[in-house]
Design an enzyme around this catalytic site. Structure first.
Site, PDB file in Angstrom:
ATOM      1  N   SER A  88       1.031  -1.239   0.072  1.00 20.17           N
ATOM      2  CA  SER A  88      -0.384  -0.164  -0.326  1.00 20.17           C
ATOM      3  C   SER A  88       0.774   1.100  -0.502  1.00 20.17           C
ATOM      4  CB  SER A  88      -0.812   0.191   1.497  1.00 20.17           C
ATOM      5  OG  SER A  88       0.075   0.497   2.307  1.00 20.17           O
ATOM      6  N   LYS A  89       0.327   2.111  -0.430  1.00 17.46           N
ATOM      7  CA  LYS A  89       0.824   3.740   0.323  1.00 17.46           C
ATOM      8  C   LYS A  89       1.667   4.110   0.603  1.00 17.46           C
ATOM      9  CE  LYS A  89      -0.217   8.538  -0.318  1.00 17.46           C
ATOM     10  NZ  LYS A  89       0.497   9.024   1.021  1.00 17.46           N
ATOM     11  N   ARG A  90       0.560   3.621   1.916  1.00 17.86           N
ATOM     12  CA  ARG A  90       1.385   4.026   3.518  1.00 17.86           C
ATOM     13  C   ARG A  90       2.629   2.824   3.839  1.00 17.86           C
ATOM     14  NH1 ARG A  90      -3.015   1.953   5.602  1.00 17.86           N
ATOM     15  NH2 ARG A  90      -4.179   3.599   5.969  1.00 17.86           N
TER      16      ARG A  90
END
Length: 504
Positions: free
Chosen positions: A262-264
């Protein structure tokens, strides 16, 4: 189905394109090119609530930057357009009506409040509410109502959806090019909504209709669509259409291996998960991209190609032509592939080395000019040729070789202690004399003269070379010291040696 291979990449314009999406596009592109087929971009924007301004253009720019442009799609009209689902909206109602006529679909008038009541009631009894064969005759739809009642509701403009009538207790055999054969009992499936009360189709109806009308031969998509495969196959059958061949790609996993990347994860570990930088139009938040972090598209594509696919050989470096030639959908793995940011840098370093020195020098000059340093292309190209094998990114060249553009005014304390001894002053004075007198000043002549003096006087090599390097660089780093001195020129080399004498 068309005899010609036609594949599509069909993202929704709801934000930036994740590298998982880039990999899906890449595998579609490779498969199409391998079989002399067409690669189509279709924008699935039926859900207008989630539409994000600028996302479609971002997707197009990303594919172009990655070097995997589409053959047909927005702005590249073929015979199967338009390529935005919002521009095809007039088509889908007819197909929903055809399913009603054939008895494969029905009108459902249940309000969202009524459905919520059913859900709550089921939860209280420890069950899950599914709208399908076991309860559809008790709910508010055209299967439980008389034809007159249905017509009355439609005339009164009561809100309705159109649901698919899933067959009961039928065993479906599903084939997937990557996962093999699967068996599904239709009794566990729900009667999915095909057409919404806002007059728009759901993803499922639009997707199947468009794939048929666009003559898509193979659907290569992410494994998150695997649960929809049974329903899509039932839709093809209900329309009496030949279904395309399906292949569901594995997930790209977090670097530690558990869960989808994910972007996180990228924010936390300091790497991009998008091909290009993205500015969120609502929040103004900027997410980094591979292009803006100075990665080469070839490096990103080579890395992504091997995330879930194996060529069956030891080869790791592939240009796009080699990928097209080697790619086989049967060699795509079933299990998820762990993303490795360090491996991406390793590919980046490899492709940086393949760049012509002059091309890198042009980019490096831009970095220098931002620092207020103006250098000509010829000199900068020579600097690049000496430094590039240690560089991963173009901007590494500054850290590796700032001394080619700025004289050191300070000397690394640790290096000074090690390199500058009591007799270093005497050594450097002699070195200055030799350099002043070298005829036709170049690296080879410099090296011959200095080495001849060292050998003749039986001096330890490090006693001369360490203070020499320290004087020119300010630290114990850099390529061959004679190459550095030759590139700096006689005058600058002597200036630096004299400065070191005074300072150290």
């Amino acid at each position: 189905m068309s005899a010609k291979v036609r594949v599509r990449f069909a993202p929704s314009p709801t934000g930036p394109l994740h590298i998982g999406g880039v990999r899906t596009a890449l595998y579609n592109y490779l498969f199409a090119k391998k079989h002399q087929g067409d690669f189509i971009l279709r924008i699935e924007d039926t859900d207008q609530n989630r539409f994000v301004e600028g996302a479609e253009q971002y997707i197009i720019n990303s594919l172009n930057w990655c070097g995997i442009p589409y053959d047909e799609g927005p702005g590249k009209d073929g015979e199967h357009g338009p390529y935005r689902q919002s521009e095809r909206a007039h088509l889908y109602k007819d197909y929903a009506d055809k399913l009603i006529e054939s008895g494969n679909a029905y009108f459902a008038f249940d309000t969202s409040e009524a459905l919520e009541e059913h859900r709550k009631d089921h939860e209280e009894k420890g069950k899950t509410f599914i709208y399908n064969w076991h309860n559809r005759l008790k709910l508010d739809n055209s299967l439980s109502l008389s034809a007159e009642e249905v017509q009355k509701k439609i005339k009164a403009e009561e809100a309705y959806v159109i649901r698919f009538r899933t067959p009961v207790a039928e065993i479906l055999n599903l084939a997937d090019e990557i996962r093999g054969n699967m068996i599904i009992d239709t009794s566990v499936l729900d009667d999915k909504v095909l057409f919404k009360s806002d007059g728009m189709p759901t993803y499922h109806l639009a997707n199947v209709v468009d794939d048929h009308l666009m003559e898509i031969s193979h659907v290569i998509r992410g494994e998150e669509w695997l649960p929809s495969l049974a329903f899509h196959m039932l839709l093809y059958r209900a329309f009496d259409w030949e279904a395309p061949i399906f292949a569901h790609l594995p997930l790209i996993l977090k670097p530690q291996g558990k869960g989808k990347l994910s972007k996180r994860d990228g924010d936390k570990l300091g790497f991009p998960v998008f091909p290009l930088a993205w500015k969120d139009p609502k929040t103004g938040e900027i997410s980094s991209g591979y292009r803006e972090e100075n990665y080469l598209p070839e490096a990103l594509i080579n890395m992504l190609s091997l995330l879930g696919w194996n060529p069956g050989t030891e080869q790791e470096f592939f240009n796009l032509e080699e990928l097209v030639s080697a790619f086989e959908i049967s060699r795509v793995h079933k299990s998820g592939a762990k993303f490795d940011p360090e491996k991406t840098k390793w590919f980046q370093q490899h492709y940086l080395q393949l760049q012509p020195d002059e091309a890198l020098a042009s980019k490096f000059i831009e970095i220098l000019e931002e620092k207020g340093i103006y250098s000509d292309l010829n000199y900068t190209t020579k600097v690049v040729s000496l430094l590039k094998e240690r560089a991963v990114f173009v901007d590494d060249l500054w850290d590796l070789g700032r001394y080619f553009f700025v004289s050191p005014t300070e000397f690394d304390p640790k290096a000074s202690k090690k390199a500058w001894k009591e007799d270093s002053k005497e050594m450097v004075e002699t070195l200055i004399k030799i350099i002043s007198e070298v005829e036709s000043y170049n690296a080879e002549n410099l090296q011959n003269e200095v080495k001849a003096w060292i050998t003749k006087n039986e001096i330890g090599f490090g006693k001369v070379m360490q203070p020499f390097r320290l004087s020119l660089v300010g630290a114990m780093q850099g390529p061959d010291v004679f190459e550095i001195a030759a590139l700096l020129g006689r005058e600058e080399t002597l200036n630096r040696l004299n400065y070191a004498l005074k300072t150290l």
